[in-house]
Write an enzyme that holds these catalytic residues in place. Structure first.
Site, PDB file in Angstrom:
ATOM      1  N   CYS A 159       0.867  -1.145  -0.174  1.00 51.56           N
ATOM      2  CA  CYS A 159      -0.085   0.064   0.015  1.00 51.56           C
ATOM      3  C   CYS A 159       0.933   1.106   0.096  1.00 51.56           C
ATOM      4  O   CYS A 159       1.644   1.556   1.005  1.00 51.56           O
ATOM      5  CB  CYS A 159      -0.896  -0.140   1.448  1.00 51.56           C
ATOM      6  SG  CYS A 159      -2.033   1.088   1.354  1.00 51.56           S
ATOM      7  N   CYS A 353      -8.109   5.607  -8.997  1.00 49.85           N
ATOM      8  CA  CYS A 353      -7.469   6.093  -7.694  1.00 49.85           C
ATOM      9  C   CYS A 353      -7.169   7.546  -7.728  1.00 49.85           C
ATOM     10  O   CYS A 353      -7.000   8.073  -8.633  1.00 49.85           O
ATOM     11  CB  CYS A 353      -6.388   5.507  -7.325  1.00 49.85           C
ATOM     12  SG  CYS A 353      -6.481   3.854  -6.516  1.00 49.85           S
TER      13      CYS A 353
HETATM   14  C1  LIG Z   1      -4.267   4.684   5.059  1.00 52.76           C
HETATM   15  C2  LIG Z   1      -4.860   4.112   3.895  1.00 52.76           C
HETATM   16  C3  LIG Z   1      -5.540   5.027   3.012  1.00 52.76           C
HETATM   17  C4  LIG Z   1      -6.040   4.445   1.786  1.00 52.76           C
HETATM   18  N1  LIG Z   1      -6.597   5.099   0.867  1.00 52.76           N
HETATM   19  C5  LIG Z   1      -7.190   4.858  -0.354  1.00 52.76           C
HETATM   20  C6  LIG Z   1      -7.610   5.645  -1.059  1.00 52.76           C
HETATM   21  O1  LIG Z   1      -7.532   6.799  -1.214  1.00 52.76           O
HETATM   22  N2  LIG Z   1      -8.236   5.003  -2.334  1.00 52.76           N
HETATM   23  C7  LIG Z   1      -8.342   3.635  -2.834  1.00 52.76           C
HETATM   24  O2  LIG Z   1      -8.782   3.059  -3.702  1.00 52.76           O
HETATM   25  N3  LIG Z   1      -7.696   2.811  -1.666  1.00 52.76           N
HETATM   26  C8  LIG Z   1      -7.057   3.306  -0.790  1.00 52.76           C
HETATM   27  N4  LIG Z   1      -6.679   2.634   0.580  1.00 52.76           N
HETATM   28  C9  LIG Z   1      -6.737   0.864   0.378  1.00 52.76           C
HETATM   29  C10 LIG Z   1      -8.156   0.418   0.498  1.00 52.76           C
HETATM   30  O3  LIG Z   1      -9.231   0.920  -0.309  1.00 52.76           O
HETATM   31  C11 LIG Z   1      -8.594   0.442   1.995  1.00 52.76           C
HETATM   32  O4  LIG Z   1      -7.502  -0.190   2.903  1.00 52.76           O
HETATM   33  C12 LIG Z   1      -9.699  -0.228   2.527  1.00 52.76           C
HETATM   34  O5  LIG Z   1     -10.226   0.171   3.638  1.00 52.76           O
HETATM   35  C13 LIG Z   1      -9.683  -1.670   2.529  1.00 52.76           C
HETATM   36  O6  LIG Z   1     -10.950  -2.439   2.527  1.00 52.76           O
HETATM   37  P1  LIG Z   1     -11.069  -3.835   3.468  1.00 52.76           P
HETATM   38  O7  LIG Z   1     -12.560  -3.822   3.677  1.00 52.76           O
HETATM   39  O8  LIG Z   1     -10.261  -4.667   2.755  1.00 52.76           O
HETATM   40  O9  LIG Z   1     -10.227  -3.600   4.671  1.00 52.76           O
HETATM   41  P2  LIG Z   1     -10.773  -2.475   6.002  1.00 52.76           P
HETATM   42  O10 LIG Z   1     -11.562  -1.406   5.291  1.00 52.76           O
HETATM   43  O11 LIG Z   1      -9.563  -2.319   6.779  1.00 52.76           O
HETATM   44  O12 LIG Z   1     -11.756  -3.434   6.798  1.00 52.76           O
HETATM   45  C14 LIG Z   1     -11.461  -4.886   7.513  1.00 52.76           C
HETATM   46  C15 LIG Z   1     -12.500  -4.840   8.713  1.00 52.76           C
HETATM   47  O13 LIG Z   1     -12.368  -5.966   9.075  1.00 52.76           O
HETATM   48  C16 LIG Z   1     -12.619  -6.050  10.406  1.00 52.76           C
HETATM   49  N5  LIG Z   1     -11.980  -7.250  11.135  1.00 52.76           N
HETATM   50  C17 LIG Z   1     -10.444  -7.600  11.042  1.00 52.76           C
HETATM   51  N6  LIG Z   1     -10.449  -8.911  11.699  1.00 52.76           N
HETATM   52  C18 LIG Z   1     -11.798  -9.272  12.168  1.00 52.76           C
HETATM   53  C19 LIG Z   1     -12.134 -10.224  12.876  1.00 52.76           C
HETATM   54  N7  LIG Z   1     -11.067 -11.330  13.419  1.00 52.76           N
HETATM   55  N8  LIG Z   1     -13.477 -10.162  13.281  1.00 52.76           N
HETATM   56  C20 LIG Z   1     -14.363  -9.340  12.843  1.00 52.76           C
HETATM   57  N9  LIG Z   1     -14.055  -8.317  11.940  1.00 52.76           N
HETATM   58  C21 LIG Z   1     -12.542  -8.183  11.625  1.00 52.76           C
HETATM   59  C22 LIG Z   1     -11.579  -4.862  10.978  1.00 52.76           C
HETATM   60  O14 LIG Z   1     -12.103  -4.450  12.184  1.00 52.76           O
HETATM   61  C23 LIG Z   1     -12.072  -3.766   9.830  1.00 52.76           C
HETATM   62  O15 LIG Z   1     -13.240  -3.295  10.177  1.00 52.76           O
HETATM   63  C24 LIG Z   1      -6.041   3.022   1.644  1.00 52.76           C
HETATM   64  C25 LIG Z   1      -5.532   2.119   2.742  1.00 52.76           C
HETATM   65  C26 LIG Z   1      -5.021   2.889   3.739  1.00 52.76           C
HETATM   66  C27 LIG Z   1      -4.454   1.950   4.704  1.00 52.76           C
END
Ligand SMILES: Cc1cc2nc3c(=O)[nH]c(=O)nc-3n(C[C@H](O)[C@H](O)[C@H](O)COP(=O)(O)OP(=O)(O)OC[C@H]3O[C@@H](n4cnc5c(N)ncnc54)[C@H](O)[C@@H]3O)c2cc1C
Length: 425
Positions: A159, A353
């Site tokens: 990332c 993006c």
């Molecule tokens: C700082 C940052 C900025 C970003 N900005 C962008 C951007 O501008 N544009 C873009 O396209 N992408 C961006 N990304 C990349 C991506 O879009 C994000 O990381 C996005 O939030 C990923 O979605 P996700 O659902 O995979 O993970 P997350 O949004 O992190 O969600 C995962 C969820 O699972 C839950 N979880 C984990 N383990 C468990 C468990 N054992 N039991 C129950 N729940 C659990 C967590 O609490 C969390 O709520 C960014 C990433 C980061 C880190």
């Protein structure tokens, strides 16, 4: 009737629930398992970390939204998935069974892989809103006694966009506060070149981002391995293209934010057939796990191979729109299975993006995200900053309303030719 469970209520998990709801037959039950009642919009964390947003601005109470939509929402989190038994053990010791499971747990942040890295060590993080709130407090302390800043992404990170965003918005904020002249800034990254982004670049991100760094007097070290962090000091090994040590840097800092490597979360890591050695969910072209066909994976927690070898490990980012395409395909595929059919929907994994710099930014479109691509475009401009603000408001409104893709969004994306699902061959 079927029990469908979504594990994780972040970006992919909430959208997954909203898109699955219309696929259910009457009597099917949809459950979402989160860790606490609230959703937070991860892409806005960099703004929280310098005070351009408060955490309340980017949070949504999911309990209320899910109740309104008739979705059962459990907040205690999962301790372990038991795929052989189609059962999830929750943190309170209870268990829930499933007929279909979508793992949407995002990343576990592997700070422990570098001594001294992360909020329990000496660097800040913007990966979680709790971290971003602490990073803001540390930034305010730093501005009382400015010194060098080190920002970047360590070996194995997957990332990079947020690291670039953060170094540029810090620069913007420091200039606003008229103290930029007292802050030497260095960007440290495992990428082989600036603008690689884990994607071997998109359009001309190499030139765009290098030129932005030069304009803002930000030095950089690429092919970098962070070996340790101590109070106010980071040790970084820079290697050549064959991976041989070229130079060891000792970087003093008054403030640092480094993105860590990611791995799969503890609830699924080490499950033979379900995950790869890093704990990411193995999926086929329908987002379905080959060993456990009633389990699907979406979001950052899914296994994707690097785009090619790099001297220092550099992973592929899973970006928002790409994740939305995984979600849409999964909803259609589970819907088909519920109706006795077979999964046919394939996500495009297209990436759209916006990287904000506080007073401008870079936008890119990669179709598909993994090269070679049909569309490979990037551009720089003031408009990107405003587009990112507009997108944040729009996205949070969708989460609050319990919508994934309103008809007008589908209409606009269709007009632009940006699709989430591959056309049948
Ligand atoms: C700082 C940052 C900025 C970003 N900005 C962008 C951007 O501008 N544009 C873009 O396209 N992408 C961006 N990304 C990349 C991506 O879009 C994000 O990381 C996005 O939030 C990923 O979605 P996700 O659902 O995979 O993970 P997350 O949004 O992190 O969600 C995962 C969820 O699972 C839950 N979880 C984990 N383990 C468990 C468990 N054992 N039991 C129950 N729940 C659990 C967590 O609490 C969390 O709520 C960014 C990433 C980061 C880190």
């Amino acid at each position: 009737m079927a029990d469908i469970v979504v594990l994780g209520a972040g970006l992919s998990g909430t959208l997954m629930a909203y898109e699955l709801a219309p696929q259910l037959r009457s009597g099917d039950r949809l459950t979402v398992i989160g860790q606490g009642p609230k959703y937070h919009f991860v892409p806005s964390n960099p703004w929280v970390a310098i005070g351009w947003r408060k955490r309340e601005d980017i949070e949504v109470n999911l309990e209320e939204v899910m109740r309104r939509k008739g979705i059962r929402y459990l907040t205690q989190g999962a301790r372990r998935v038991h795929p052989k038994e189609s059962r999830i053990e929750l943190e309170d010791g209870s268990s829930i069974p499933y007929d279909y499971l979508v793992v949407a747990t995002g990343p576990e942040l592997a700070f422990d892989e570098v001594p001294g890295l992360g909020p329990d060590g000496y660097t800040q993080s913007i990966c979680h809103v709790d971290h971003a709130v602490n990073a803001k407090e540390a930034f305010e302390r730093f501005t009382q006694a400015p010194g060098p800043i080190v920002i970047g992404a360590v070996q194995g990170a997957s990332c990079f966009g947020p690291a670039y965003e953060f170094v540029f918005i810090l620069d913007t904020e420091l200039r606003k506060r008229r103290i930029r002249d007292r802050v030497p800034m260095t960007f440290v990254t495992s990428e082989p070149y600036i603008g690689h982004l884990g994607l071997d670049g998109v359009g001309d991100t190499k030139t765009l981002l290098e030129s932005e760094m030069r304009d803002r007097h930000i030095k950089w070290i690429t092919n970098a391995r962070v070996t340790s962090v101590e109070a106010g000091k980071m040790t970084v090994e820079e290697v050549d293209e064959d991976g041989n040590l070229r130079k060891t840097h000792t970087l003093p800092f008054g403030y640092s934010m480094m993105l860590p490597a990611f791995r799969g979360v503890g609830a699924v890591r080490g499950l033979e057939g379900l995950t790869n050695p890093r704990g990411f969910i193995l999926v086929d072209k329908h987002q379905r796990n080959p060993a456990y066909p009633n389990v699907f994976g979406v979001g950052v927690g899914v296994a994707i191979a690097p785009v090619g070898p790099t001297p220092i490990p550099t992973g592929v980012p899973k970006t928002g729109f790409m994740i939305e395409s995984m979600v849409t395909a999964t909803a259609l595929n589970i819907g088909a299975l519920l109706r006795g059919g077979a999964p046919t929907a394939e996500p495009t994994w297209n990436a759209v993006c916006l990287a904000d710099f506080g007073d401008g930014g870079v936008a890119f479109v990669a179709e598909p995200e993994i090269p070679p691509r049909n569309v490979n475009w990037s551009a720089k401009g003031d408009w990107v900053h405003y587009a990112k603000i507009a997108f944040e408001k729009y996205f949070l409104r969708k989460i609050r309303r319990g919508e994934s893709e309103p008809f007008y969004e589908r209409f606009v994306l269709d007009k632009l030719g940006i699709r989430k699902i591959k056309e049948p061959a």
